[in-house]
Design a protein around this motif. Structure first.
Motif, short mmCIF file in Angstrom:
data_model
loop_
_atom_site.label_atom_id
_atom_site.label_comp_id
_atom_site.label_asym_id
_atom_site.label_seq_id
_atom_site.Cartn_x
_atom_site.Cartn_y
_atom_site.Cartn_z
N ARG A 11 3.88 1.80 -15.25
CA ARG A 11 2.87 2.56 -14.51
C ARG A 11 1.66 2.91 -15.36
NH1 ARG A 11 7.79 4.45 -12.28
NH2 ARG A 11 7.87 4.09 -10.03
N TYR A 12 1.57 2.38 -16.57
CA TYR A 12 0.41 2.64 -17.41
C TYR A 12 -0.88 2.17 -16.73
CZ TYR A 12 3.14 3.88 -21.59
OH TYR A 12 3.96 4.50 -22.49
N ALA A 13 -0.86 0.92 -16.26
CA ALA A 13 -2.07 0.35 -15.65
C ALA A 13 -2.50 1.15 -14.42
CB ALA A 13 -1.83 -1.11 -15.27
N LEU A 14 -1.53 1.61 -13.63
CA LEU A 14 -1.84 2.36 -12.42
C LEU A 14 -2.54 3.68 -12.75
CD1 LEU A 14 -1.60 2.95 -9.37
CD2 LEU A 14 0.69 3.88 -9.84
N VAL A 15 -1.94 4.46 -13.64
CA VAL A 15 -2.46 5.80 -13.92
C VAL A 15 -3.76 5.74 -14.72
CG1 VAL A 15 -1.98 7.98 -15.11
CG2 VAL A 15 -0.19 6.87 -13.77
N PHE A 16 -3.78 4.95 -15.79
CA PHE A 16 -4.99 4.89 -16.59
C PHE A 16 -6.14 4.23 -15.83
CE2 PHE A 16 -1.86 5.21 -20.13
CZ PHE A 16 -2.32 6.41 -20.65
N GLY A 17 -5.80 3.24 -15.01
CA GLY A 17 -6.83 2.62 -14.18
C GLY A 17 -7.38 3.59 -13.16
N VAL A 55 0.84 -1.19 0.00
CA VAL A 55 0.00 0.00 0.00
C VAL A 55 0.88 1.25 0.00
CG1 VAL A 55 -1.73 1.31 1.27
CG2 VAL A 55 -1.88 -1.19 1.17
N LYS A 56 1.93 1.21 0.79
CA LYS A 56 2.87 2.34 0.83
C LYS A 56 3.55 2.50 -0.53
CE LYS A 56 6.94 4.06 3.28
NZ LYS A 56 7.93 3.78 4.36
N THR A 57 3.91 1.39 -1.14
CA THR A 57 4.54 1.44 -2.47
C THR A 57 3.59 2.03 -3.49
OG1 THR A 57 5.84 -0.52 -1.93
CG2 THR A 57 5.66 0.07 -4.25
N LEU A 58 2.31 1.64 -3.42
CA LEU A 58 1.31 2.17 -4.34
C LEU A 58 1.14 3.68 -4.17
CD1 LEU A 58 -0.86 1.51 -6.46
CD2 LEU A 58 -2.46 1.16 -4.58
N ILE A 59 1.12 4.15 -2.93
CA ILE A 59 0.99 5.58 -2.67
C ILE A 59 2.19 6.35 -3.21
CG2 ILE A 59 0.88 7.32 -0.84
CD1 ILE A 59 -0.70 5.30 0.82
N LEU A 60 3.37 5.80 -3.01
CA LEU A 60 4.58 6.45 -3.52
C LEU A 60 4.59 6.49 -5.04
CD1 LEU A 60 7.30 4.99 -1.09
CD2 LEU A 60 6.32 7.30 -1.10
N ASP A 61 4.12 5.41 -5.67
CA ASP A 61 4.04 5.38 -7.13
C ASP A 61 3.07 6.45 -7.64
OD1 ASP A 61 5.90 3.46 -7.51
OD2 ASP A 61 4.51 1.83 -7.89
N CYS A 62 1.91 6.57 -6.97
CA CYS A 62 0.93 7.58 -7.37
C CYS A 62 1.51 8.99 -7.22
CB CYS A 62 -0.33 7.45 -6.53
SG CYS A 62 -1.33 6.00 -6.91
N LYS A 63 2.21 9.21 -6.12
CA LYS A 63 2.81 10.53 -5.88
C LYS A 63 3.83 10.86 -6.95
CE LYS A 63 5.22 13.24 -2.36
NZ LYS A 63 5.80 13.23 -0.99
N LYS A 64 4.62 9.86 -7.33
CA LYS A 64 5.64 10.08 -8.36
C LYS A 64 5.00 10.32 -9.72
CE LYS A 64 9.91 8.10 -10.21
NZ LYS A 64 10.88 6.97 -10.11
N CYS A 65 3.95 9.56 -10.04
CA CYS A 65 3.31 9.69 -11.35
C CYS A 65 2.63 11.04 -11.51
CB CYS A 65 2.28 8.57 -11.54
SG CYS A 65 3.00 6.93 -11.73
N TYR A 66 2.00 11.53 -10.45
CA TYR A 66 1.24 12.77 -10.54
C TYR A 66 2.04 13.99 -10.06
CZ TYR A 66 -2.84 9.83 -11.38
OH TYR A 66 -3.72 8.93 -11.92
N MET A 119 1.07 16.79 -16.44
CA MET A 119 0.44 15.48 -16.57
C MET A 119 -0.79 15.37 -15.68
SD MET A 119 1.89 11.63 -16.11
CE MET A 119 1.13 11.46 -14.52
N LEU A 120 -0.74 16.00 -14.51
CA LEU A 120 -1.89 15.99 -13.61
C LEU A 120 -3.11 16.62 -14.27
CD1 LEU A 120 -3.12 15.52 -10.81
CD2 LEU A 120 -2.21 17.74 -10.12
N PHE A 121 -2.91 17.72 -15.00
CA PHE A 121 -4.03 18.37 -15.65
C PHE A 121 -4.58 17.53 -16.80
CE2 PHE A 121 -3.25 22.08 -13.20
CZ PHE A 121 -4.40 22.85 -13.29
#
Length: 278
Positions: A195-201, A56-67, A72-74
């Motif tokens: 990280r495609y699946a994470l962001v697009f999902g 869960v911590k890894t997922l949060i860090l990945d989201c923070k890095k992606c956005y 890209m956020l917009f």
């Protein structure tokens, strides 16, 4: 009816089929013969998943890095909000057409939907051949064309002519599809493939949540229960708000980029002058 111990017992033959299917389903769901192989595949380095307790911590860090990139956020914001509005309009457009022309049994609703899908696909292909610096002008393009979508929805709702409504729906869908293609391209360009699946999902999930909230507020709330014409006014206002946000952001991005390039040019000219003086 069969007789047992002098009594007739009813036989319900309809229970046999469903019972057999349920037994087969239960057996297969508990057996799970491919689970060990799937688990190894999904937890490999390519999928970027882990079996550690801190996933869960890894997922949060990945989201923070992606956005972390504002640009890209917009684009992700437009992808999620645009998806919400598009599916909301597509889901209730038939109701609007029935309201405009209730007794028309020769309406071309399905044909208009199919043709607009083809035109949207063609526009999506064509936008790939447009030579434009999307990282600079992309947000402003999104804002301007989203305003056209809002205008098309307003006019679609106000007209009493079914053919005019068809035309504006055709315009709505033809504009939306290349815009979502631009967003997808810009997001994918700035991401690692893992990280495609994470962001697009996540974008799809946020869009679905927004659509559920909009449906609950506009349609299913007992105190509101807007008629179909008022619903489309709401959807048009929704896209107008998105357009305002991206137009303001797009103007800021263009001015910021031009100012940065002007400073770079000035710095290079000064450096060149200094070299000549030396």
């Amino acid at each position: 009816m069969p007789c047992w111990a002098g009594h007739y017992v009813p036989c319900h033959a309809g229970w046999v089929g469903p019972t057999v299917l349920l037994c087969i389903y239960g057996f297969c769901s508990m057996m799970r013969p491919i689970e060990p192989f799937v688990a190894v595949f999904l937890t490999g380095t390519y999928k970027n998943l882990t079996t550690e307790p801190d996933k869960v911590k890894t997922l949060i860090l990945d989201c923070k890095k992606c956005y972390s990139s504002t640009m890209m956020l917009f684009f992700c914001i437009w992808a999620a909000t645009g998806r919400c509005g598009f599916y909301q309009v597509s889901s209730y457009i038939q109701v609007l057409w029935v309201h405009i022309q209730p007794n028309n049994f020769t309406a071309y609703n399905g044909g208009v939907d199919a043709i607009s899908t083809l035109s949207g696909a063609a526009a999506s292909v064509a936008v790939g051949h447009v030579s434009l610096e999307w990282s600079v002008w992309g947000e402003l393009v999104l804002g301007g064309f989203t305003l056209l979508i809002a205008g098309a929805l307003f006019l679609m709702d106000l007209t009493s002519n079914i053919w005019i409504s068809y035309t504006f729906y055709f315009l709505f869908k033809t504009i939306y599809m290349p815009l979502t293609t631009i967003c997808t391209f810009q997001i994918a360009k700035k991401l690692n493939r893992r990280r495609y699946a994470l962001v697009f999902g996540l974008n799809s999930f946020v869009g679905t949540v927004l659509q559920s909230v909009l449906t609950a507020v506009v349609i299913n709330t007992k105190s509101v229960q807007l008629p179909i014409t008022s619903q489309f006014i709401t959807y048009a206002s929704y896209f107008a708000a998105i357009s305002l946000l991206f137009t303001v952001r797009g103007v800021y991005t263009v001015l910021h980029m031009k100012a940065a390039r002007r400073r770079e040019t000035t710095t290079c000219q000064r450096a060149h002058t200094c070299d000549e003086f030396v």
